[in-house]
Design a protein around this motif. Structure first.
Motif, PDB file in Angstrom:
ATOM      1  N   ILE A  68       1.006  -1.152  -0.136  1.00 22.96           N
ATOM      2  CA  ILE A  68      -0.076   0.066   0.061  1.00 22.96           C
ATOM      3  C   ILE A  68       0.835   1.057   0.249  1.00 22.96           C
ATOM      4  CG2 ILE A  68      -1.743   1.220   1.347  1.00 22.96           C
ATOM      5  CD1 ILE A  68      -2.673  -1.274   2.435  1.00 22.96           C
ATOM      6  N   SER A  69       0.628   2.202  -0.969  1.00 29.25           N
ATOM      7  CA  SER A  69       1.246   3.577  -0.838  1.00 29.25           C
ATOM      8  C   SER A  69       0.330   4.525  -0.711  1.00 29.25           C
ATOM      9  CB  SER A  69       2.021   3.604  -2.318  1.00 29.25           C
ATOM     10  OG  SER A  69       2.834   2.446  -2.721  1.00 29.25           O
ATOM     11  N   PRO A  70       0.782   5.477   0.068  1.00 30.06           N
ATOM     12  CA  PRO A  70      -0.075   6.803   0.164  1.00 30.06           C
ATOM     13  C   PRO A  70       0.076   7.887  -1.060  1.00 30.06           C
ATOM     14  CG  PRO A  70       1.856   7.082   1.557  1.00 30.06           C
ATOM     15  CD  PRO A  70       2.150   5.543   0.884  1.00 30.06           C
ATOM     16  N   LEU A  71      -0.976   8.349  -1.249  1.00 23.73           N
ATOM     17  CA  LEU A  71      -0.992   9.284  -2.357  1.00 23.73           C
ATOM     18  C   LEU A  71      -0.994  10.690  -1.840  1.00 23.73           C
ATOM     19  CD1 LEU A  71      -3.228   7.411  -4.893  1.00 23.73           C
ATOM     20  CD2 LEU A  71      -0.695   7.590  -5.048  1.00 23.73           C
ATOM     21  N   HIS A  72      -2.045  11.083  -0.844  1.00 23.01           N
ATOM     22  CA  HIS A  72      -2.362  12.296  -0.395  1.00 23.01           C
ATOM     23  C   HIS A  72      -2.842  12.010   1.015  1.00 23.01           C
ATOM     24  CE1 HIS A  72      -5.236  15.736   0.144  1.00 23.01           C
ATOM     25  NE2 HIS A  72      -4.138  16.332  -0.362  1.00 23.01           N
ATOM     26  N   TYR A  73      -2.421  13.043   1.935  1.00 15.99           N
ATOM     27  CA  TYR A  73      -2.927  13.330   3.230  1.00 15.99           C
ATOM     28  C   TYR A  73      -3.602  14.712   3.364  1.00 15.99           C
ATOM     29  CZ  TYR A  73       0.773   9.929   4.813  1.00 15.99           C
ATOM     30  OH  TYR A  73       1.528   8.678   4.886  1.00 15.99           O
ATOM     31  N   GLU A  93      -5.260   9.053   1.264  1.00 14.46           N
ATOM     32  CA  GLU A  93      -5.821   8.223  -0.014  1.00 14.46           C
ATOM     33  C   GLU A  93      -4.705   7.380  -0.358  1.00 14.46           C
ATOM     34  OE1 GLU A  93      -6.314   9.168  -4.625  1.00 14.46           O
ATOM     35  OE2 GLU A  93      -6.083  10.860  -3.398  1.00 14.46           O
ATOM     36  N   VAL A  94      -4.874   6.080  -0.503  1.00 13.17           N
ATOM     37  CA  VAL A  94      -3.905   5.124  -0.710  1.00 13.17           C
ATOM     38  C   VAL A  94      -4.095   4.483  -2.015  1.00 13.17           C
ATOM     39  CG1 VAL A  94      -3.363   4.944   1.790  1.00 13.17           C
ATOM     40  CG2 VAL A  94      -5.149   3.333   0.727  1.00 13.17           C
ATOM     41  N   LEU A  95      -3.152   3.833  -2.403  1.00 14.76           N
ATOM     42  CA  LEU A  95      -3.204   3.015  -4.017  1.00 14.76           C
ATOM     43  C   LEU A  95      -2.679   1.643  -3.308  1.00 14.76           C
ATOM     44  CD1 LEU A  95      -3.854   2.583  -6.821  1.00 14.76           C
ATOM     45  CD2 LEU A  95      -1.299   3.366  -7.035  1.00 14.76           C
ATOM     46  N   VAL A  96      -3.487   0.487  -3.862  1.00 11.65           N
ATOM     47  CA  VAL A  96      -2.974  -0.798  -3.146  1.00 11.65           C
ATOM     48  C   VAL A  96      -2.494  -1.570  -4.423  1.00 11.65           C
ATOM     49  CG1 VAL A  96      -4.136  -3.089  -2.494  1.00 11.65           C
ATOM     50  CG2 VAL A  96      -5.034  -0.991  -1.794  1.00 11.65           C
ATOM     51  N   SER A  97      -1.484  -2.099  -4.191  1.00 13.09           N
ATOM     52  CA  SER A  97      -0.744  -2.884  -5.234  1.00 13.09           C
ATOM     53  C   SER A  97      -0.937  -4.336  -5.220  1.00 13.09           C
ATOM     54  CB  SER A  97       0.722  -2.667  -5.132  1.00 13.09           C
ATOM     55  OG  SER A  97       1.427  -2.996  -4.192  1.00 13.09           O
ATOM     56  N   ASN A  98      -1.071  -4.806  -4.115  1.00  9.23           N
ATOM     57  CA  ASN A  98      -1.476  -6.365  -3.871  1.00  9.23           C
ATOM     58  C   ASN A  98      -2.541  -6.624  -2.784  1.00  9.23           C
ATOM     59  OD1 ASN A  98       0.784  -7.485  -5.635  1.00  9.23           O
ATOM     60  ND2 ASN A  98       2.242  -6.929  -3.914  1.00  9.23           N
ATOM     61  N   LEU A 151      -8.406  -5.686   0.500  1.00  4.67           N
ATOM     62  CA  LEU A 151      -8.396  -4.527  -0.569  1.00  4.67           C
ATOM     63  C   LEU A 151      -7.953  -5.014  -1.590  1.00  4.67           C
ATOM     64  CD1 LEU A 151      -6.799  -1.929   2.066  1.00  4.67           C
ATOM     65  CD2 LEU A 151      -8.978  -2.374   1.643  1.00  4.67           C
ATOM     66  N   MET A 152      -8.426  -4.691  -2.736  1.00  8.06           N
ATOM     67  CA  MET A 152      -8.093  -5.213  -4.055  1.00  8.06           C
ATOM     68  C   MET A 152      -6.804  -4.322  -4.809  1.00  8.06           C
ATOM     69  SD  MET A 152      -9.867  -7.756  -3.797  1.00  8.06           S
ATOM     70  CE  MET A 152      -9.435  -8.517  -5.160  1.00  8.06           C
ATOM     71  N   PRO A 153      -6.008  -5.050  -5.681  1.00  4.96           N
ATOM     72  CA  PRO A 153      -4.994  -4.444  -6.251  1.00  4.96           C
ATOM     73  C   PRO A 153      -5.350  -3.484  -7.200  1.00  4.96           C
ATOM     74  CG  PRO A 153      -5.089  -6.640  -6.765  1.00  4.96           C
ATOM     75  CD  PRO A 153      -5.952  -6.511  -5.639  1.00  4.96           C
ATOM     76  N   HIS A 154      -4.522  -2.355  -7.340  1.00  5.88           N
ATOM     77  CA  HIS A 154      -4.808  -1.289  -8.400  1.00  5.88           C
ATOM     78  C   HIS A 154      -6.101  -0.572  -8.136  1.00  5.88           C
ATOM     79  CE1 HIS A 154      -1.572  -3.925 -10.366  1.00  5.88           C
ATOM     80  NE2 HIS A 154      -2.599  -4.745 -10.417  1.00  5.88           N
ATOM     81  N   LEU A 155      -6.547  -0.570  -7.043  1.00  5.56           N
ATOM     82  CA  LEU A 155      -7.747   0.280  -6.415  1.00  5.56           C
ATOM     83  C   LEU A 155      -7.224   1.335  -5.401  1.00  5.56           C
ATOM     84  CD1 LEU A 155     -10.698  -2.142  -6.186  1.00  5.56           C
ATOM     85  CD2 LEU A 155      -9.920  -0.693  -8.145  1.00  5.56           C
ATOM     86  N   LYS A 156      -7.928   2.341  -5.323  1.00  4.10           N
ATOM     87  CA  LYS A 156      -7.738   3.612  -4.378  1.00  4.10           C
ATOM     88  C   LYS A 156      -8.717   3.474  -3.125  1.00  4.10           C
ATOM     89  CE  LYS A 156      -5.933   6.896  -7.674  1.00  4.10           C
ATOM     90  NZ  LYS A 156      -5.972   8.255  -8.306  1.00  4.10           N
ATOM     91  N   TYR A 157      -8.411   3.770  -2.286  1.00  3.43           N
ATOM     92  CA  TYR A 157      -8.844   3.752  -0.786  1.00  3.43           C
ATOM     93  C   TYR A 157      -8.789   5.106   0.007  1.00  3.43           C
ATOM     94  CZ  TYR A 157     -10.092  -1.139  -1.847  1.00  3.43           C
ATOM     95  OH  TYR A 157     -10.520  -2.570  -2.449  1.00  3.43           O
ATOM     96  N   TYR A 158      -9.715   5.111   0.880  1.00  2.00           N
ATOM     97  CA  TYR A 158      -9.697   6.381   1.638  1.00  2.00           C
ATOM     98  C   TYR A 158      -9.725   5.901   3.092  1.00  2.00           C
ATOM     99  CZ  TYR A 158     -10.199   8.930  -2.606  1.00  2.00           C
ATOM    100  OH  TYR A 158     -10.068   9.410  -3.954  1.00  2.00           O
ATOM    101  N   VAL A 159      -8.513   6.242   3.829  1.00  2.00           N
ATOM    102  CA  VAL A 159      -8.569   5.812   5.357  1.00  2.00           C
ATOM    103  C   VAL A 159      -8.807   7.019   6.161  1.00  2.00           C
ATOM    104  CG1 VAL A 159      -7.059   4.832   7.143  1.00  2.00           C
ATOM    105  CG2 VAL A 159      -7.061   4.088   4.704  1.00  2.00           C
ATOM    106  N   ALA A 160      -9.848   7.229   7.048  1.00  2.00           N
ATOM    107  CA  ALA A 160     -10.148   8.266   7.750  1.00  2.00           C
ATOM    108  C   ALA A 160      -9.776   7.872   9.207  1.00  2.00           C
ATOM    109  CB  ALA A 160     -11.398   8.766   7.724  1.00  2.00           C
ATOM    110  N   ILE A 161      -8.853   8.680   9.964  1.00  2.00           N
ATOM    111  CA  ILE A 161      -8.186   8.383  11.528  1.00  2.00           C
ATOM    112  C   ILE A 161      -8.614   9.635  12.163  1.00  2.00           C
ATOM    113  CG2 ILE A 161      -6.657   7.546  13.035  1.00  2.00           C
ATOM    114  CD1 ILE A 161      -5.515   6.229  10.334  1.00  2.00           C
TER     115      ILE A 161
END
Length: 347
Positions: A68-73, A93-98, A151-161
């Protein structure tokens, strides 16, 4: 110890080294197998460390997984300089690779009050996020967010904390600092210093230089204070109770240790270099008359280094803070050849 004993015995019986080598392979191979299964939380619970609540923690490495890689905070911070604590929230905003069933972040001395997850589709249709279970593993300064579905690969997700913490007592993370006025009054300011790995003390994050992202920062404050961050301020919103909320431009793509913000009552003087970069010097009100020389020197130095290296300063502003007459913190949002002033406080 193996290397030492093997070296000692090499003078006696080389055959012993061979047996020792097979023994070490037998010991190491199971660990390699465990590491290769570390993304699959349910395969061997005994191979994982124990979280603070006694449950298995799904990641055993000191370094974060790269699935998982972050794109934007999108980061909101509200420090209270009276109670010496802060409340905050973020949306990453994160991007999942695997494919994975957990998200590992760095977090140190932060109380996580809520965590939710949205898919890109959920966010598009403003569906509420799904609540996540949070596990903590303090020895590695990590938290795990367990997701209900992979979490599925090549999709973006949003983690709120949502989280909160005390302002730190030292000089790392998001900490409190003080200065004394001419009249003897002690005043408090909230300052950040995240280099090399202390951003995790201010907000849950992928706190390794590899995980670069853009940051949009909002800071809530009292009217008697100012707030500053890496980028220029876009707007200030008036809130109930006399509070103000400053919104800053989104940063360039950068590592977490370069994020910075400060809340204080300092005054400033500003000027522009020949290339149009705004340079500001901040100091406590009693020291304001001592910073004009620092401004003129800084303008000349930045002009000189731009010409010397033939590289333009890449951001619209450069800020500097003067504490206790002689200590100056230089503020950068992006490291280039201009990172020549220690110590650095990235604002």
């Amino acid at each position: 110890m193996f290397h030492y004993s093997a070296m000692v015995n090499s003078r006696r019986t080389p055959r012993f080294n061979i047996h020792t080598g097979f023994y070490c392979l037998a010991a190491i191979l199971p660990q390699i197998s465990i590491c290769s299964l570390s993304y699959h939380f349910t395969e061997d619970l005994g191979a994982f460390p124990v979280a603070a609540n006694g449950e298995p923690f799904p990641w055993q490495e000191l370094r974060l997984p790269n699935v998982i890689s972050p794109l934007h905070y999108d980061l909101f911070v509200h420090p209270n300089l009276t109670s010496l604590d802060f409340v905050a929230s973020e949306k990453i905003e994160v991007l999942v690779s695997n494919a994975t069933q957990f998200i590992i972040l760095h977090s140190k001395d932060l109380e996580i009050t809520n965590a939710t997850l949205q898919s890109e589709e959920d966010s598009r249709y403003t569906k509420p996020g799904r609540e996540l279970k949070v596990l903590s593993y303090p020895p590695h300064q990590q938290i795990a967010l367990l997701v209900p579905e992979k979490l599925m690969p090549h999709l973006k997700y949003y983690v709120a904390i949502d989280f909160q913490a005390k302002l730190a007592d030292g000089f790392e993370g998001f900490y409190k600092s003080t200065y004394r006025t001419v009249g003897g009054e002690t005043r408090i300011l909230a300052v950040t210093d995240f280099e090399p790995t202390q951003a995790r003390m201010a907000f849950p994050c992928f706190d390794e230089p590899l995980f670069k992202a853009n940051f949009s920062i909002k800071i809530r404050r009292e009217s008697r204070h100012i707030a500053l961050s890496n980028m220029p301020k876009v707007k200030t919103i008036e809130l109930e109770g006399g509070l103000l909320e400053d919104h800053f431009e989104t940063t360039v793509k950068m590592s977490t240790y370069l994020v910075a913000y400060i809340v204080c009552d300092f005054h400033s003087v500003s000027g522009s270099t020949s290339s149009g970069v705004k340079v500001s010097i901040y100091a406590s009100p009693d020291k304001w008359n001592q910073i004009h020389y620092a401004l003129q020197a800084s303008l000349k130095l930045l002009d000189f280094y731009e010409k010397y290296f033939d590289i333009n300063y890449p951001l619209p502003k450069l800020g500097m803070f003067k504490f206790h007459i002689i200590v100056i913190f230089f503020i950068f949002a992006h490291r280039t050849c201009f990172d020549f002033f220690p110590p650095s406080l990235s604002i």
